[in-house]
Design a protein around this motif. Structure first.
Motif, PDB file in Angstrom:
ATOM      1  N   ALA A 284       0.829  -1.210   0.000  1.00 40.92           N
ATOM      2  CA  ALA A 284       0.000   0.000   0.000  1.00 40.92           C
ATOM      3  C   ALA A 284       0.862   1.257   0.000  1.00 40.92           C
ATOM      4  CB  ALA A 284      -0.922  -0.003   1.221  1.00 40.92           C
ATOM      5  N   ILE A 285       1.970   1.228   0.775  1.00 41.16           N
ATOM      6  CA  ILE A 285       2.865   2.391   0.785  1.00 41.16           C
ATOM      7  C   ILE A 285       3.497   2.598  -0.586  1.00 41.16           C
ATOM      8  CG2 ILE A 285       5.004   3.286   1.769  1.00 41.16           C
ATOM      9  CD1 ILE A 285       4.245   1.934   4.390  1.00 41.16           C
ATOM     10  N   ALA A 286       3.955   1.502  -1.218  1.00 38.54           N
ATOM     11  CA  ALA A 286       4.562   1.621  -2.544  1.00 38.54           C
ATOM     12  C   ALA A 286       3.560   2.136  -3.569  1.00 38.54           C
ATOM     13  CB  ALA A 286       5.123   0.264  -2.973  1.00 38.54           C
ATOM     14  N   ALA A 290       3.847   5.582  -5.672  1.00 37.50           N
ATOM     15  CA  ALA A 290       3.760   5.597  -7.130  1.00 37.50           C
ATOM     16  C   ALA A 290       2.715   6.608  -7.612  1.00 37.50           C
ATOM     17  CB  ALA A 290       3.434   4.197  -7.644  1.00 37.50           C
ATOM     18  N   ILE A 291       1.588   6.653  -6.922  1.00 41.08           N
ATOM     19  CA  ILE A 291       0.551   7.616  -7.306  1.00 41.08           C
ATOM     20  C   ILE A 291       1.052   9.054  -7.105  1.00 41.08           C
ATOM     21  CG2 ILE A 291      -1.728   8.491  -6.694  1.00 41.08           C
ATOM     22  CD1 ILE A 291      -2.602   5.677  -6.163  1.00 41.08           C
ATOM     23  N   ILE A 292       1.746   9.288  -5.978  1.00 42.22           N
ATOM     24  CA  ILE A 292       2.263  10.629  -5.729  1.00 42.22           C
ATOM     25  C   ILE A 292       3.303  11.009  -6.787  1.00 42.22           C
ATOM     26  CG2 ILE A 292       3.584  12.025  -4.094  1.00 42.22           C
ATOM     27  CD1 ILE A 292       2.249  10.461  -1.850  1.00 42.22           C
ATOM     28  N   GLY A 293       4.192  10.064  -7.144  1.00 39.87           N
ATOM     29  CA  GLY A 293       5.189  10.350  -8.173  1.00 39.87           C
ATOM     30  C   GLY A 293       4.575  10.626  -9.526  1.00 39.87           C
TER      31      GLY A 293
END
Length: 355
Positions: A284-286, A290-293
């Motif tokens: 979930a953190i990854a 990824a969404i933030i990036g």
């Protein structure tokens, strides 16, 4: 003349405390009162209340237990002063409480899940997943009035999930029981719809009463009774000798006990559950990173002002047609004659002349 006791009953929690203070089981209390263990369990949970002679007998029994547990004020105990109380045992840690619940419920749950699915590996997996989920929500499960029922409902829902049919490991059937009678009963169970199968196992296999059955299957009491009746009729049509509910209960217990099904150790279940939690947390953190990036890259590369789109190409209309050649004027004729007289490569040097 026999004196009857018709006093009010204590609260449900107090009923259970009084029974446990004398180290009595629900089955022992049920035998004294001439009722089933499920009835005593329903009384202690507050789901039902006895009436008539049962109310009097149950109230008299609780009153006797209360007198034995705590003598009335100002009255000495028949054996002299009360003995000193032994120190209370230290409370169980969450790990110890979970292990105790697992050791008590897991063996029976695996056998019950086998009756629902007909698959040994799926039965073990359903029970282990249910306990892993219970460990994830242990504060909630530990405060539940029936932790065993919470885990049982979770295991049943996982076992009868229709998504297992799409898993490659469960597409091929498992070897059936060796006894022909066991095979016939298991085939009759698996031919029932999942909701009917679950109702039959809970009532005739586990021993729940209708209110508890309706609550666990999230159905009304008439609907649960109808499912039970139709399930018994379907099983009796396949195996006529099981038309008697008592015989059906005995055969279900024997079928579940014949298969030697064992779940993993509680420490293994807790460890696997914790590892799965760590994995999904990291996933979930990854995914969030990824969404933030991706969002940041989009904002970085996005245009800062509006650019009108380029219009599609269109055919140009209204251009005049080139005119046809007409007669030359006198000046043009003289120029043509001059050009014809010049050499092929032109003059050596061109110099402007005054007009």
């Amino acid at each position: 003349m026999t004196q009857t006791y018709a006093g009010p009953l204590p609260p449900p929690d107090e009923r259970r405390r009084l029974r446990e203070s004398r180290a009595l089981t629900q089955a022992q209390v049920a035998r004294r009162l001439g009722v089933s263990r499920a009835t005593v369990r329903a009384w202690e949970r507050g789901r039902s209340t006895p009436s008539g002679p049962r109310h009097e007998a149950y109230a008299r029994l609780l009153a006797d237990l209360a007198d034995l547990a705590e003598p009335t004020a100002g009255q000495a105990s028949p054996a002299g002063p009360p003995p000193p109380r032994s120190p209370e045992p230290p409370p169980l840690t969450p790990d110890q409480a979970f292990d105790a619940l697992y050791a008590f419920c897991a063996p029976a749950l695996v056998r019950q899940a086998y009756l629902l699915t007909g698959r040994r590996e799926l039965a073990r997996e359903a029970v282990e997943r249910a306990f892993q989920l219970a460990w994830q929500r242990w504060p909630e499960v530990a405060r539940d009035r029936d932790p065993g029922g919470w885990v049982r409902a979770t295991a049943y829902e996982y076992a009868v999930s229709p998504w297992h049919r799409f898993r490659p490991r469960y597409r091929t059937p498992e070897p059936p029981p060796a006894d022909p009678a066991d095979r016939a009963l298991l085939d009759a169970l698996l031919s029932l719809p999942p909701s009917y199968r679950r109702t039959l196992v809970l009532y005739d296999g586990v021993g729940l009463d209708l209110p508890e059955l309706a609550a666990e299957t999230e159905a009304s009491t008439p609907a649960a009774a109808g499912r039970l009746t139709r399930a018994r009729e379907a099983v009796a049509a396949c195996v006529p000798e099981l038309a008697d509910p008592a015989a059906l209960h005995r055969r279900l217990t024997e079928l579940a006990s014949t298969e030697r099904l064992r779940a993993d150790a509680p420490t293994t279940v807790r460890t696997v559950g914790e590892r799965r939690n760590v994995f999904w947390t990291r996933a979930a953190i990854a995914f969030t990173v990824a969404i933030i990036g991706a969002t940041g890259l989009t904002l970085r590369s996005a245009p800062t002002h509006y650019e009108a789109p380029i219009a599609p190409a269109q055919a140009v209309r209204g251009v005049p047609v080139a005119p046809a050649m007409g007669p030359l004027s006198k000046t043009e004729q003289n120029l043509r004659a001059k050009l014809h007289r010049e050499q092929a490569n032109g003059p050596q040097r061109l110099a402007p002349e005054p007009g």
